[in-house]
Scaffold this motif. Structure first.
Motif, PDB file in Angstrom:
ATOM      1  N   CYS A   1      41.516  36.392  26.206  1.00  0.00           N
ATOM      2  CA  CYS A   1      40.166  36.091  25.734  1.00  0.00           C
ATOM      3  C   CYS A   1      40.010  34.617  25.353  1.00  0.00           C
ATOM      4  O   CYS A   1      38.900  34.118  25.229  1.00  0.00           O
ATOM      5  CB  CYS A   1      39.790  36.998  24.569  1.00  0.00           C
ATOM      6  SG  CYS A   1      39.374  38.665  25.144  1.00  0.00           S
TER       7      CYS A   1
ATOM      8  N   CYS B   1      38.248  41.751  34.064  1.00  0.00           N
ATOM      9  CA  CYS B   1      39.494  41.399  33.381  1.00  0.00           C
ATOM     10  C   CYS B   1      39.157  40.865  31.993  1.00  0.00           C
ATOM     11  O   CYS B   1      38.081  40.298  31.800  1.00  0.00           O
ATOM     12  CB  CYS B   1      40.221  40.291  34.160  1.00  0.00           C
ATOM     13  SG  CYS B   1      40.903  40.820  35.736  1.00  0.00           S
ATOM     14  N   PRO B   2      40.082  40.985  31.055  1.00  0.00           N
ATOM     15  CA  PRO B   2      39.823  40.430  29.727  1.00  0.00           C
ATOM     16  C   PRO B   2      39.516  38.935  29.810  1.00  0.00           C
ATOM     17  O   PRO B   2      40.172  38.194  30.558  1.00  0.00           O
ATOM     18  CB  PRO B   2      41.140  40.669  28.972  1.00  0.00           C
ATOM     19  CG  PRO B   2      41.787  41.810  29.690  1.00  0.00           C
ATOM     20  CD  PRO B   2      41.388  41.655  31.122  1.00  0.00           C
ATOM     21  N   GLY B   3      38.529  38.498  29.073  1.00  0.00           N
ATOM     22  CA  GLY B   3      38.161  37.090  29.048  1.00  0.00           C
ATOM     23  C   GLY B   3      37.075  36.731  30.045  1.00  0.00           C
ATOM     24  O   GLY B   3      36.570  35.615  30.012  1.00  0.00           O
ATOM     25  N   ARG B   4      36.726  37.651  30.936  1.00  0.00           N
ATOM     26  CA  ARG B   4      35.643  37.371  31.887  1.00  0.00           C
ATOM     27  C   ARG B   4      34.328  37.942  31.352  1.00  0.00           C
ATOM     28  O   ARG B   4      34.331  38.866  30.542  1.00  0.00           O
ATOM     29  CB  ARG B   4      35.940  38.028  33.245  1.00  0.00           C
ATOM     30  CG  ARG B   4      36.675  37.145  34.214  1.00  0.00           C
ATOM     31  CD  ARG B   4      38.068  36.814  33.784  1.00  0.00           C
ATOM     32  NE  ARG B   4      38.933  36.400  34.893  1.00  0.00           N
ATOM     33  CZ  ARG B   4      40.239  36.313  34.843  1.00  0.00           C
ATOM     34  NH1 ARG B   4      40.882  36.561  33.704  1.00  0.00           N
ATOM     35  NH2 ARG B   4      40.940  35.941  35.895  1.00  0.00           N
TER      36      ARG B   4
ATOM     37  N   ILE C   1      34.254  40.761  28.487  1.00  0.00           N
ATOM     38  CA  ILE C   1      35.218  41.851  28.573  1.00  0.00           C
ATOM     39  C   ILE C   1      36.428  41.478  27.720  1.00  0.00           C
ATOM     40  O   ILE C   1      36.985  40.385  27.874  1.00  0.00           O
ATOM     41  CB  ILE C   1      35.660  42.062  30.037  1.00  0.00           C
ATOM     42  CG1 ILE C   1      34.469  42.495  30.903  1.00  0.00           C
ATOM     43  CG2 ILE C   1      36.808  43.078  30.129  1.00  0.00           C
ATOM     44  CD1 ILE C   1      34.703  42.348  32.400  1.00  0.00           C
ATOM     45  N   VAL C   2      36.829  42.353  26.811  1.00  0.00           N
ATOM     46  CA  VAL C   2      37.972  42.024  25.957  1.00  0.00           C
ATOM     47  C   VAL C   2      39.172  42.929  26.212  1.00  0.00           C
ATOM     48  O   VAL C   2      40.293  42.587  25.839  1.00  0.00           O
ATOM     49  CB  VAL C   2      37.604  42.015  24.455  1.00  0.00           C
ATOM     50  CG1 VAL C   2      36.602  40.895  24.173  1.00  0.00           C
ATOM     51  CG2 VAL C   2      37.054  43.357  24.001  1.00  0.00           C
ATOM     52  N   ALA C   3      38.958  44.060  26.838  1.00  0.00           N
ATOM     53  CA  ALA C   3      40.101  44.933  27.140  1.00  0.00           C
ATOM     54  C   ALA C   3      39.748  45.832  28.312  1.00  0.00           C
ATOM     55  O   ALA C   3      38.587  46.226  28.482  1.00  0.00           O
ATOM     56  CB  ALA C   3      40.465  45.784  25.917  1.00  0.00           C
ATOM     57  N   VAL C   4      40.747  46.143  29.112  1.00  0.00           N
ATOM     58  CA  VAL C   4      40.574  47.029  30.261  1.00  0.00           C
ATOM     59  C   VAL C   4      41.770  47.974  30.270  1.00  0.00           C
ATOM     60  O   VAL C   4      42.915  47.530  30.185  1.00  0.00           O
ATOM     61  CB  VAL C   4      40.532  46.226  31.584  1.00  0.00           C
ATOM     62  CG1 VAL C   4      40.288  47.152  32.772  1.00  0.00           C
ATOM     63  CG2 VAL C   4      39.461  45.136  31.546  1.00  0.00           C
TER      64      VAL C   4
ATOM     65  N   GLY D   1      44.029  39.629  23.717  1.00  0.00           N
ATOM     66  CA  GLY D   1      43.559  38.565  22.831  1.00  0.00           C
ATOM     67  C   GLY D   1      43.851  37.192  23.411  1.00  0.00           C
ATOM     68  O   GLY D   1      43.018  36.278  23.377  1.00  0.00           O
TER      69      GLY D   1
ATOM     70  N   LEU E   1      36.436  35.832  19.930  1.00  0.00           N
ATOM     71  CA  LEU E   1      36.887  36.522  21.140  1.00  0.00           C
ATOM     72  C   LEU E   1      38.353  36.926  21.041  1.00  0.00           C
ATOM     73  O   LEU E   1      38.741  38.018  21.478  1.00  0.00           O
ATOM     74  CB  LEU E   1      36.683  35.632  22.363  1.00  0.00           C
ATOM     75  CG  LEU E   1      35.263  35.567  22.909  1.00  0.00           C
ATOM     76  CD1 LEU E   1      35.172  34.550  24.031  1.00  0.00           C
ATOM     77  CD2 LEU E   1      34.831  36.953  23.409  1.00  0.00           C
TER      78      LEU E   1
ATOM     79  N   LYS F   1      47.317  44.786  23.585  1.00  0.00           N
ATOM     80  CA  LYS F   1      46.253  44.110  22.850  1.00  0.00           C
ATOM     81  C   LYS F   1      46.529  42.626  22.637  1.00  0.00           C
ATOM     82  O   LYS F   1      45.611  41.803  22.667  1.00  0.00           O
ATOM     83  CB  LYS F   1      46.028  44.797  21.497  1.00  0.00           C
ATOM     84  CG  LYS F   1      45.397  46.187  21.660  1.00  0.00           C
ATOM     85  CD  LYS F   1      44.807  46.695  20.358  1.00  0.00           C
ATOM     86  CE  LYS F   1      45.910  47.067  19.389  1.00  0.00           C
ATOM     87  NZ  LYS F   1      45.349  47.592  18.120  1.00  0.00           N
TER      88      LYS F   1
ATOM     89  N   GLY G   1      39.683  40.578  21.335  1.00  0.00           N
ATOM     90  CA  GLY G   1      40.693  40.926  22.327  1.00  0.00           C
ATOM     91  C   GLY G   1      41.884  41.619  21.696  1.00  0.00           C
ATOM     92  O   GLY G   1      42.466  42.539  22.280  1.00  0.00           O
ATOM     93  N   ARG G   2      42.227  41.185  20.506  1.00  0.00           N
ATOM     94  CA  ARG G   2      43.374  41.784  19.814  1.00  0.00           C
ATOM     95  C   ARG G   2      43.013  43.108  19.143  1.00  0.00           C
ATOM     96  O   ARG G   2      43.870  43.744  18.548  1.00  0.00           O
ATOM     97  CB  ARG G   2      43.914  40.812  18.769  1.00  0.00           C
ATOM     98  CG  ARG G   2      44.423  39.504  19.363  1.00  0.00           C
ATOM     99  CD  ARG G   2      44.858  38.534  18.283  1.00  0.00           C
ATOM    100  NE  ARG G   2      46.058  39.009  17.626  1.00  0.00           N
ATOM    101  CZ  ARG G   2      46.422  38.646  16.401  1.00  0.00           C
ATOM    102  NH1 ARG G   2      45.674  37.811  15.709  1.00  0.00           N
ATOM    103  NH2 ARG G   2      47.531  39.120  15.878  1.00  0.00           N
TER     104      ARG G   2
END
Lengths: 593, 593
Positions: free
Chosen positions: A221, B332-335, B50-53, A218, B11, A214, B15-16
């Motif tokens: 992100c 992916c996270p952040g996309r 997207i924040v987690a995969v 973060g 974000l 996680k 994400g966290r």
């Protein structure tokens, strides 16, 4: 390679063969990192730019210089994807002398140590030095300084307002080394730097050792593109699955290649596409003995990576990670003429180096006399620090005699300090260091004339039996750090550096044993790399003779102010708990006797 | 995905896992284009990002929506690397209805046809339309307009001064379709656009069909990053060896995939890394019948490309070519959360589409009613063109009766016209078209109220036996083009378009046979894609019944003003020799009788 209308016209004509090339490299075998192909090809160069690759016979005029590359492989110049050149204590000029002959023609750097000691004015002066050198620096603007610890002191504070200005400079290619904790803490300056970077279409470089799960999500992100610090190959794999570009670090003090490359050699060869290399911190000795990026390429090949892939990792992959592949990283028309002449792909010995169209190094040496620039006062002012006495390094407590249980920062690796509780004697209100228990004093003195801060704490692992050592180069704040078994020697070491405008020193019994002057900002020297290496050896030897058995006594000391890595560090405001990001009181318990 | 400090904080927290996800996609199999791996993974989404995969169980709150993806493969949304959506005659809204259900979630476009008819004001209105649609447009600022021919007329002239302004807009992601000839000619506006792009860290997109050898080198020296137009796979290989990213174009009228993909399948599989796809120009009919980018992916797989590689070509490779891989192209996270639900990697049927975090299409259709925006006068003003009479389309010469040898532009492909000499009768001072010899009249009328230009020339290959056809959509100037066997019918066709605010029409014997209104700038329609497709079929059928046997009679006509490809074209200032880049006199010889 200026892209003004006028320059573009010249380059277009040169590319079309309307004006002859200045130089052609003939007879070599091209290592085409764009296509993973190896085939014979000549290269035509106009000023600093490659204008044709292949048959270049039509680019040769009467004035065109021909360089024979028969029997050589031509590879792009190597790119160090993350380095603090200052940490080698070599000025840009000296650093170029050391690494360009090894094939490193570009580095990505924050030049952050220069900024911490001389601000933007000093930085501009370093940019000029870069231009006069055969090395290219793609500068990333530090996300924030100080990045040790918000309260600690540097000569210049990098804030989001500074980013608003400097990100527009043509020298700026991104945001440098954005440390995970600052993202986690939602630091306004750091997020402001990222906001600016989005506007300015600049990538954000990361620094997220051990970020997983996680916390990694973060971090991503926030838009961080790449990272250069993973502690094992599984961390590499997770970061890459989540979309990061990965730089494998092989520095003089942390050797990550062997472990991290397993992500490619054991887990998934396809990952190679976005893996590249960096050295982060290197010593002159190391570069002289082993080489620089060329050595990392060799290590990768030894670890089982195909030579083409290893070369791509050191060239085009870094260029793509940093979005500078239109300028460097391949031998293609329109790119800067940074070309290595290599003996074979397997042994990867760099025999000659061309940068920006000029053959600058042969057989491991620059082929011309590169002079350091005259330097202004900005980079050569004296340390702005008051002279000390031995009392400055005596830890005073509220009891007269007895014992103190103290938290000593016990060094476990170049960047890692763990808690060690030690019971020390208190005499006349002073906690005494104890060489028998390996508990020394360590202090950081603010040296930019801003507030006169001075911290004092305890450390272990250096095992000095007597004397002291000090350094005005001490990333990332570059305040003056001193460590010793004796307060008088600590004072002597500090005063010697103040009197001499900075450097590194080992003293004992009231005498200076070895001294390396660092007149450039108190952190770097224009000496020849071999001279620096020699003097480093002398410093190490002196420290060894005082009892220290660490591989790099002064380097292990000068990393003590780095707060990015758990558990402990020390800055000018005090010893720091790197997890809580607070200063702490090293005195755990006092017992009056 | 706004990267302001405030948004970044949200974000990072998402994400966290500190704030719950808005949506999770569970049970699917991730196609990880970053690592070429396929494995089960869930996806957590916050707003559009997207924040987690992976395991996202800790991201689920009470309000989190779950989407079941059991049995589905999750791939990134597809990116069309180069398209003029306007050329489909579909407004952005209608175009999104057509292509988003096929999995195309992003396009790279100059929106240049809109600019040519409505300037920056119209463009801004289109940007707003994009934001309200499920499609993302990464806009490239046209290197210069008109890009047909400097003297020809458009509503808005794009110059280097315009680049100075628009390149700073956040919507701008590069310089669009920089045509080789303008580099070769060292055009000031074009080079000025590149100079600005360097300052603004923007890539320059190319257009260099058949550029090889020295001309390609010259082109690359101007810093052009990529190209979407190669006529055979050897051209692809040469461009890639010289460092370009290659987009393989598979449009409705030019089918390059089968030939160009051989660079990967036959020459060097490693090239795949920098190959991506585009459709450039598509008809609504084609999208409805075959699909869009999804079809190109299927064609690539049929041609022997591994499904993972084909999907990478349609996603991450384009994203990297355009330097937008931090936003799109991977899961992916952040996309941005652009995710396709696909039945299998081999058949690649897109069953559902998520864009910006919302499930917007299922089973080939948008799952909600997307309305076109109300439009201002900028995009809906009448054609600013005087009504015509039959005399306007009579070619007058200096002899009364006799013969005229004329240069007729003979269509050999959608963009290719070759020289054909035809001897035509002259009666009463007028050169008569001759359906027996397949020599028709063609004219372009300036329609922006700037100068009233009107050209007239001869063309072959359309084989109309009678009547005429006209279009106010006609890239790249989008003046009014008309072609016919009869001057009176040509006038009727033109006048019908003027009276109706633009469109496409087929007429014969003084009657309108078929008409497709294009009220948005005279080039596009808000009709449903299927309606447009149906009306296009009717237009084609009407033209076929008049004798034309080309696959797309009106499309072949509406490309006539494109001067970028040899040998001939026609704009409002006259017929154009595309190699000399001058207008020419189509009358070669007159013989009085």
């Amino acid at each position: 390679m200026k892209q003004t209308i006028g320059n573009l016209k010249q380059l277009i004509r040169a590319g079309r063969g309307i004006v002859p090339a200045h130089t052609v490299v003939c007879g070599g075998t091209l290592v085409n990192v764009m296509t993973s192909e190896v085939y014979p090809a000549d290269v035509a160069i106009y000023e600093d730019t490659i204008v044709a690759v292949g048959d270049v016979s039509e680019y040769i005029g009467t004035e065109t210089k021909t360089i024979d590359a028969t029997g050589k492989f031509l590879t792009p110049g190597l790119i160090d994807g993350h380095i603090h050149s200052e940490c080698s204590k070599l000025s840009i000029t000296s650093f170029a002398k050391a690494v360009v002959p090894c094939g490193t023609t570009s580095i990505i750097s924050g030049l952050d140590e220069y900024i911490s000691v001389s601000g933007l004015e000093g930085l501009q002066e370093v940019f000029e030095e870069v231009k006069a050198s055969p090395l290219k620096v793609f500068w990333g603007a530090p996300y924030k300084t100080p990045y040790t610890f918000p309260q600690s002191t540097v000569a210049f504070n990098f804030t989001k307002e500074v980013h608003h200005i400097v990100q527009q400079w043509p020298e700026c290619f991104g945001v440098w080394e954005t440390v995970r904790e600052y993202i986690q803490e939602e630091d306004e300056d750091t997020l402001g730097a990222i906001e600016e970077a989005t506007k300015n279409r600049l990538p954000v470089f990361g620094c997220a050792p051990m970020a997983r799960g996680k916390e990694l999500n973060g971090y991503l992100c926030a838009g961080i593109r790449l990272d250069h610090e993973s502690y094992d190959h599984e961390e590499v794999v997770e970061k890459m699955r989540k979309g990061m570009h990965m730089l494998i670090r092989e520095s003089s003090v942390t050797h990550f290649l062997e472990e991290n490359i397993r992500a490619v050699t054991e887990v998934n060869p396809y990952l190679a596409r976005r893996v590249s290399f960096c050295t982060d911190d290197v010593t002159a000795t190391d570069v002289i003995e082993k080489g620089h990026l060329d050595n990392v390429v060799r290590l990768a090949i030894q670890a089982g990576v195909a030579p083409m892939t290893a070369i791509q990792m050191a060239t085009i992959n870094s260029a793509e990670a940093y979005r500078i592949d239109h300028m460097v990283g391949s031998i293609c028309p329109g790119r800067l003429a940074d070309i290595l002449f290599v003996d074979s792909l397997e042994s990867f010995k760099v025999e000659a180096v061309m940068t920006k169209g000029c053959l600058v190094a042969e057989n491991g040496k620059l082929n011309y006399d590169l002079q350091a620039p005259a330097r202004s006062e900005v980079l050569t002012s004296p340390l702005k620090c008051a002279m000390t006495t031995k009392e400055d390094f005596e830890y005073k407590v509220g009891i007269t005699n007895g014992t103190a249980k103290v938290l000593s920062m016990d060094v476990k690796g170049p960047f890692v300090r763990k808690r060690r509780d030690v019971e020390l004697k208190v005499e006349n209100g002073i906690v005494l260091p104890d060489t028998e228990q390996d508990a020394l004093m360590v202090s950081v003195l603010e040296r930019f004339g801003r507030n006169g801060n001075k911290s004092l704490a305890f450390c272990s692992g250096w095992k000095l039996k007597k004397g002291a050592m000090a350094s005005s180069a001490a990333p990332d704040d570059n305040n003056l750090i001193v460590m010793g078994a004796d307060a008088a020697d600590m004072s002597l070491a500090v005063n010697h550096l103040i009197e001499n405008g900075g450097g590194q020193v080992v003293v004992a019994d009231g005498k200076v044993l070895e001294f390396l002057p660092l007149p450039v900002g108190g952190i770097a020297s224009d000496l020849e790399p071999a001279d620096i290496a020699y003097r480093e050896t002398l410093l190490s030897k002196a420290a060894n003779e005082l009892g220290c058995d660490l591989p790099e006594p002064l380097m292990y000391m000068f990393f003590l102010p780095i707060t990015a890595i758990p558990d402990y560090a020390i800055t000018d405001v005090g010893p720091v708990d790197c997890i809580a990001l607070t200063t702490f009181d090293p005195i755990l318990e006092l017992t009056q006797k």
